[in-house]
Design an enzyme around this catalytic site. Structure first.
Site, PDB file in Angstrom:
ATOM      1  N   ASP A 186      -6.776   0.388   8.618  1.00  0.00           N
ATOM      2  CA  ASP A 186      -5.505   1.038   8.938  1.00  0.00           C
ATOM      3  C   ASP A 186      -5.763   2.490   9.326  1.00  0.00           C
ATOM      4  OD1 ASP A 186      -5.950   2.436   6.566  1.00  0.00           O
ATOM      5  OD2 ASP A 186      -4.476   1.315   5.414  1.00  0.00           O
ATOM      6  N   ASP A 211       0.835  -1.202   0.000  1.00  0.00           N
ATOM      7  CA  ASP A 211       0.000   0.000   0.000  1.00  0.00           C
ATOM      8  C   ASP A 211       0.871   1.253   0.000  1.00  0.00           C
ATOM      9  OD1 ASP A 211      -2.302  -1.520   0.044  1.00  0.00           O
ATOM     10  OD2 ASP A 211      -2.461  -1.508   2.232  1.00  0.00           O
ATOM     11  N   TYR A 224       6.995  -8.890   8.283  1.00  0.00           N
ATOM     12  CA  TYR A 224       6.493  -7.534   8.539  1.00  0.00           C
ATOM     13  C   TYR A 224       6.706  -7.162   9.999  1.00  0.00           C
ATOM     14  CZ  TYR A 224       3.712  -8.227   4.247  1.00  0.00           C
ATOM     15  OH  TYR A 224       3.295  -8.488   2.959  1.00  0.00           O
TER      16      TYR A 224
END
Length: 296
Positions: A80, A38, A66
């Site tokens: 998010d 993203d 991650y």
């Protein structure tokens, strides 16, 4: 030029933006990325150039690492920090570190996940985020993911950081939301960095500044890793020049004894160069057939 550019994608760029910039720097249209990040997420985004674009599906299929931050107390429509708040709850009691660790460990192994509405997953030929922007409800597919490792990295307050190694197709945003649910709170992902993709790590990452500097010196090819580095999660079979000619012609071959369960696997020549990717023939286990063949 053929090879893999272990790009460290900065915030503010889509994966497609990165592909377009690299096409200009490397003066080729044969450029492909290996797993969408993203725009607000930074991290490792290997870019395949030239013949290496043929291995994109195999590199995309590797494990990803991650580091994420879970924010407890509110959830958003995008899962998010960029989205609108859809639920908020006062945190009367901070979960203990033991509670958080137990919840994190509960996600180990194979689990099921429903991708977020603001994602590129397709339903009936249309991306979920397109439905979301039209305020349309649609049944999202349940997907199977694998979490290989997960651990807390910080002290626990209303937010905490964790590290996770997972399979392709895992939405860390959704994982953060699900972690919050198990702790009894709405939650969202407030920060995310992808530190590893397959064998490519932050330590060997290439930045935009490094590429621009190399382009000025006409040395951008030196930044590329060989294709074999993007395939080291697969099995290997080294062949002599006689078999190499048959492989480059895309011929089926008798299955060698050393190829047991590695399917697909990489064929390399005596100079350790990748010349093809083969698999055991689905209709005749005594033979192997090509999936990808690379020109010399």
């Amino acid at each position: 030029m053929n090879g893999i550019l272990p790009l460290w994608k900065p915030k503010g760029y889509t994966s497609h933006d990165c592909v377009m910039k690299i096409r200009k720097w490397y003066k080729t249209k044969k450029v492909g990325h290996t797993g969408t990040l993203d725009p607000e997420v930074e991290g490792m985004l290997p870019i395949c150039i030239g013949q290496a674009t043929k291995i994109v599906p195999f590199l995309t299929d590797t494990r990803k690492t991650y580091i994420a931050t879970v924010q407890l107390g509110l959830s958003t429509d995008t899962e998010d920090a960029t989205g609108e708040v859809i639920e908020e709850m006062k945190i009367d009691r901070i979960p203990t570190e033991e509670e958080v660790d137990d919840v994190l460990q509960s996600f180990l192994g194979t689990t099921k996940q429903i991708p977020p509405m603001y994602s590129a997953v397709k339903v009936n030929g249309k991306k979920l985020y397109e439905y979301a922007r039209e305020n349309k409800k649609v049944e999202r597919p349940v997907r199977e993911i694998v979490v290989y490792e997960i651990e807390r990295l910080s002290k626990v307050n209303t937010s905490f950081r964790f590290r996770v190694i997972c399979s392709k197709g895992t939405y860390i945003r959704t994982l953060c939301v699900d972690i919050g649910k198990k702790l009894g709170y709405p939650a969202h992902m407030s920060h995310l960095v992808r530190t590893e993709t397959g064998s490519f790590t932050e330590k060997n990452a290439i930045t935009f500044d490094m590429i621009e500097d190399a382009v000025e010196k006409n040395k951008q090819e030196e930044l590329l890793s060989p294709m074999i580095k993007g395939l080291d999660h697969l099995g290997f079979w080294q062949v002599d020049n006689m078999i190499k000619r048959r492989v480059l012609n895309g011929q089926k071959l008798t299955r060698p004894q050393e190829i047991m369960s590695n399917d697909p696997f990489v064929i390399i020549d005596e100079q350790q160069r990748v010349i093809a990717i083969y698999q055991i023939h689905p209709e005749d286990e005594e033979q192997i057939k090509p999936i990808r063949v690379f020109s010399e």
